[in-house]
Scaffold this motif. Structure first.
Motif, PDB file in Angstrom:
ATOM      1  N   ARG A  44       0.908  -1.381  -0.157  1.00 20.51           N
ATOM      2  CA  ARG A  44       0.043  -0.110  -0.021  1.00 20.51           C
ATOM      3  C   ARG A  44       0.812   1.379   0.087  1.00 20.51           C
ATOM      4  NH1 ARG A  44      -3.975  -2.302   4.416  1.00 20.51           N
ATOM      5  NH2 ARG A  44      -5.270  -3.679   2.948  1.00 20.51           N
ATOM      6  N   ILE A  45       1.975   1.362   0.521  1.00 19.85           N
ATOM      7  CA  ILE A  45       2.886   2.327   0.862  1.00 19.85           C
ATOM      8  C   ILE A  45       3.502   2.331  -0.327  1.00 19.85           C
ATOM      9  CG2 ILE A  45       4.742   3.621   1.949  1.00 19.85           C
ATOM     10  CD1 ILE A  45       3.435   2.365   4.648  1.00 19.85           C
ATOM     11  N   GLN A  46       4.153   1.345  -1.022  1.00 20.96           N
ATOM     12  CA  GLN A  46       4.645   1.417  -2.302  1.00 20.96           C
ATOM     13  C   GLN A  46       3.854   2.020  -3.476  1.00 20.96           C
ATOM     14  OE1 GLN A  46       6.136  -2.623  -3.290  1.00 20.96           O
ATOM     15  NE2 GLN A  46       7.588  -2.619  -1.393  1.00 20.96           N
ATOM     16  N   TYR A  47       2.388   1.809  -3.250  1.00 22.32           N
ATOM     17  CA  TYR A  47       1.634   2.457  -4.340  1.00 22.32           C
ATOM     18  C   TYR A  47       1.648   3.894  -4.067  1.00 22.32           C
ATOM     19  CZ  TYR A  47      -2.702   3.590  -6.657  1.00 22.32           C
ATOM     20  OH  TYR A  47      -3.544   4.036  -7.795  1.00 22.32           O
ATOM     21  N   GLN A  48       1.700   4.548  -2.788  1.00 18.81           N
ATOM     22  CA  GLN A  48       2.093   5.734  -2.598  1.00 18.81           C
ATOM     23  C   GLN A  48       3.289   6.402  -3.184  1.00 18.81           C
ATOM     24  OE1 GLN A  48       1.688   6.069   1.622  1.00 18.81           O
ATOM     25  NE2 GLN A  48      -0.139   7.206   1.513  1.00 18.81           N
ATOM     26  N   GLN A  49       4.290   5.671  -3.086  1.00 20.29           N
ATOM     27  CA  GLN A  49       5.558   6.241  -3.490  1.00 20.29           C
ATOM     28  C   GLN A  49       5.743   6.169  -5.104  1.00 20.29           C
ATOM     29  OE1 GLN A  49       7.470   3.195  -0.995  1.00 20.29           O
ATOM     30  NE2 GLN A  49       8.840   4.790  -0.328  1.00 20.29           N
ATOM     31  N   ILE A  75      -5.480  -2.516  -1.488  1.00 23.10           N
ATOM     32  CA  ILE A  75      -4.456  -3.179  -2.125  1.00 23.10           C
ATOM     33  C   ILE A  75      -3.980  -4.286  -1.183  1.00 23.10           C
ATOM     34  CG2 ILE A  75      -1.764  -3.143  -2.674  1.00 23.10           C
ATOM     35  CD1 ILE A  75      -2.579  -0.265  -3.794  1.00 23.10           C
ATOM     36  N   PHE A  76      -3.652  -5.479  -1.712  1.00 21.13           N
ATOM     37  CA  PHE A  76      -3.228  -6.716  -0.868  1.00 21.13           C
ATOM     38  C   PHE A  76      -2.107  -7.410  -1.733  1.00 21.13           C
ATOM     39  CE2 PHE A  76      -6.478  -8.145  -3.906  1.00 21.13           C
ATOM     40  CZ  PHE A  76      -5.871  -9.223  -4.530  1.00 21.13           C
ATOM     41  N   HIS A  77      -1.433  -6.943  -2.741  1.00 17.81           N
ATOM     42  CA  HIS A  77      -0.443  -7.743  -3.430  1.00 17.81           C
ATOM     43  C   HIS A  77       0.162  -6.678  -4.520  1.00 17.81           C
ATOM     44  CE1 HIS A  77       1.614 -10.878  -4.985  1.00 17.81           C
ATOM     45  NE2 HIS A  77       1.324 -10.926  -6.319  1.00 17.81           N
ATOM     46  N   VAL A  78       1.644  -6.822  -4.720  1.00 17.11           N
ATOM     47  CA  VAL A  78       2.251  -6.320  -5.527  1.00 17.11           C
ATOM     48  C   VAL A  78       3.133  -7.132  -6.275  1.00 17.11           C
ATOM     49  CG1 VAL A  78       4.026  -5.433  -4.008  1.00 17.11           C
ATOM     50  CG2 VAL A  78       3.787  -4.156  -5.873  1.00 17.11           C
ATOM     51  N   ALA A  79       3.304  -6.769  -7.645  1.00 20.48           N
ATOM     52  CA  ALA A  79       4.123  -7.690  -8.473  1.00 20.48           C
ATOM     53  C   ALA A  79       4.806  -6.589  -9.324  1.00 20.48           C
ATOM     54  CB  ALA A  79       3.334  -8.531  -9.552  1.00 20.48           C
ATOM     55  N   ILE A  80       5.969  -7.047 -10.147  1.00 23.85           N
ATOM     56  CA  ILE A  80       6.647  -6.408 -11.002  1.00 23.85           C
ATOM     57  C   ILE A  80       6.251  -6.777 -12.537  1.00 23.85           C
ATOM     58  CG2 ILE A  80       9.056  -5.705 -11.960  1.00 23.85           C
ATOM     59  CD1 ILE A  80      10.156  -6.722  -9.226  1.00 23.85           C
ATOM     60  N   TYR A  81       6.062  -5.787 -13.270  1.00 26.34           N
ATOM     61  CA  TYR A  81       5.673  -6.220 -14.507  1.00 26.34           C
ATOM     62  C   TYR A  81       6.812  -6.405 -15.464  1.00 26.34           C
ATOM     63  CZ  TYR A  81       3.056  -5.906 -18.853  1.00 26.34           C
ATOM     64  OH  TYR A  81       2.579  -6.176 -20.243  1.00 26.34           O
ATOM     65  N   LEU A  82       6.623  -7.557 -16.260  1.00 31.06           N
ATOM     66  CA  LEU A  82       7.760  -7.867 -17.193  1.00 31.06           C
ATOM     67  C   LEU A  82       7.516  -7.528 -18.647  1.00 31.06           C
ATOM     68  CD1 LEU A  82       8.565 -11.365 -15.555  1.00 31.06           C
ATOM     69  CD2 LEU A  82       9.770  -9.037 -15.397  1.00 31.06           C
ATOM     70  N   GLY A  83       6.187  -7.199 -18.703  1.00 27.01           N
ATOM     71  CA  GLY A  83       5.824  -6.874 -20.398  1.00 27.01           C
ATOM     72  C   GLY A  83       5.273  -7.988 -20.777  1.00 27.01           C
ATOM     73  N   ASP A  84       4.410  -7.917 -22.121  1.00 23.33           N
ATOM     74  CA  ASP A  84       3.550  -9.070 -22.443  1.00 23.33           C
ATOM     75  C   ASP A  84       2.867  -9.948 -21.588  1.00 23.33           C
ATOM     76  OD1 ASP A  84       5.088  -8.548 -25.104  1.00 23.33           O
ATOM     77  OD2 ASP A  84       6.568  -9.961 -24.330  1.00 23.33           O
ATOM     78  N   GLY A  85       2.112  -9.170 -20.785  1.00 22.85           N
ATOM     79  CA  GLY A  85       1.230  -9.708 -19.755  1.00 22.85           C
ATOM     80  C   GLY A  85       1.861 -10.616 -18.663  1.00 22.85           C
ATOM     81  N   SER A 109     -12.711 -11.560 -11.202  1.00 27.02           N
ATOM     82  CA  SER A 109     -13.658 -10.459 -10.557  1.00 27.02           C
ATOM     83  C   SER A 109     -13.446 -10.150  -9.102  1.00 27.02           C
ATOM     84  CB  SER A 109     -15.076 -11.238 -10.459  1.00 27.02           C
ATOM     85  OG  SER A 109     -16.282 -10.579  -9.692  1.00 27.02           O
ATOM     86  N   GLY A 110     -13.289  -8.708  -8.870  1.00 29.15           N
ATOM     87  CA  GLY A 110     -13.019  -8.466  -7.487  1.00 29.15           C
ATOM     88  C   GLY A 110     -11.320  -8.054  -7.503  1.00 29.15           C
ATOM     89  N   LEU A 111     -10.802  -8.367  -8.339  1.00 33.48           N
ATOM     90  CA  LEU A 111      -9.163  -8.026  -8.212  1.00 33.48           C
ATOM     91  C   LEU A 111      -8.856  -6.806  -9.528  1.00 33.48           C
ATOM     92  CD1 LEU A 111      -7.712 -11.596  -8.038  1.00 33.48           C
ATOM     93  CD2 LEU A 111      -8.106 -10.357  -6.283  1.00 33.48           C
ATOM     94  N   LEU A 112      -8.853  -5.910  -8.961  1.00 28.12           N
ATOM     95  CA  LEU A 112      -8.700  -4.515  -9.827  1.00 28.12           C
ATOM     96  C   LEU A 112      -7.249  -4.183  -9.556  1.00 28.12           C
ATOM     97  CD1 LEU A 112     -11.726  -2.496  -8.766  1.00 28.12           C
ATOM     98  CD2 LEU A 112     -11.664  -4.161 -10.684  1.00 28.12           C
ATOM     99  N   PRO A 113      -6.396  -4.646 -10.772  1.00 27.32           N
ATOM    100  CA  PRO A 113      -5.262  -3.843 -10.927  1.00 27.32           C
ATOM    101  C   PRO A 113      -4.916  -2.428 -10.970  1.00 27.32           C
ATOM    102  CG  PRO A 113      -5.787  -5.058 -12.970  1.00 27.32           C
ATOM    103  CD  PRO A 113      -6.625  -5.055 -12.250  1.00 27.32           C
ATOM    104  N   LEU A 114      -3.764  -1.945 -10.424  1.00 29.47           N
ATOM    105  CA  LEU A 114      -3.379  -0.551 -10.509  1.00 29.47           C
ATOM    106  C   LEU A 114      -1.969  -0.676 -10.808  1.00 29.47           C
ATOM    107  CD1 LEU A 114      -4.948   0.409  -7.027  1.00 29.47           C
ATOM    108  CD2 LEU A 114      -5.853   1.019  -9.297  1.00 29.47           C
ATOM    109  N   ALA A 115      -1.343   0.341 -11.570  1.00 24.21           N
ATOM    110  CA  ALA A 115       0.349   0.236 -12.073  1.00 24.21           C
ATOM    111  C   ALA A 115       0.559   1.652 -11.454  1.00 24.21           C
ATOM    112  CB  ALA A 115       0.291   0.215 -13.499  1.00 24.21           C
ATOM    113  N   GLY A 116       1.840   1.305 -11.154  1.00 21.92           N
ATOM    114  CA  GLY A 116       2.845   2.447 -10.589  1.00 21.92           C
ATOM    115  C   GLY A 116       4.201   2.386 -11.347  1.00 21.92           C
TER     116      GLY A 116
END
Length: 118
Positions: A44-49, A75-85, A109-116
């Motif tokens: 959650r704080i990483q999202y703020q950052q 927010i309950f989870h964070v991942a690193i995007y690698l590209g190509d889904g 359903s119910g899992l809404l991704p946000l990007a930073g």
């Protein structure tokens, strides 16, 4: 991202940022610290950052956050995007997904991704 890839196969350990295992925000924190970027050990704080970007514009290395309701509080989870889904993350699931691994970006359903971007 090479640091994150080197962690593949390590177990999910709640509250850990390595070296023997990681939770989701511990993996992103440790990975970005290798590039000289400080992130707090909290999704959650990483999202703020991070600078907010639309998920459709996510680039390799951006953080992908999962929220129950599309808000920071959800927010309950964070991942690193690698590209190509694809993402790399440390995930705890009571199935074969346990630990640090590369998976597809998942939506349901119910899992809404946000990007930073950091």
């Amino acid at each position: 991202m090479s640091f994150a890839h080197q962690q593949i196969g390590k177990p999910y350990i709640w509250g850990s940022d390595g070296p023997n295992g990681f939770d989701c925000s511990g993996l992103t924190k440790a990975s970005w610290s290798q590039a000289g970027v400080y992130l707090t050990h909290s999704s959650r704080i990483q999202y703020q950052q991070a600078a907010k970007v639309p998920v459709s514009e996510a680039q390799r290395g951006d953080l992908l956050f999962y929220s129950n309701d599309g808000t920071q509080a959800g927010i309950f989870h964070v991942a690193i995007y690698l590209g190509d889904g694809q993402v790399i993350h440390s995930i705890r699931d009571w199935s074969s997904w346990d630990g640090t691994k590369v998976t597809g970006m998942y939506y349901s359903s119910g899992l809404l991704p946000l990007a930073g971007r950091v």
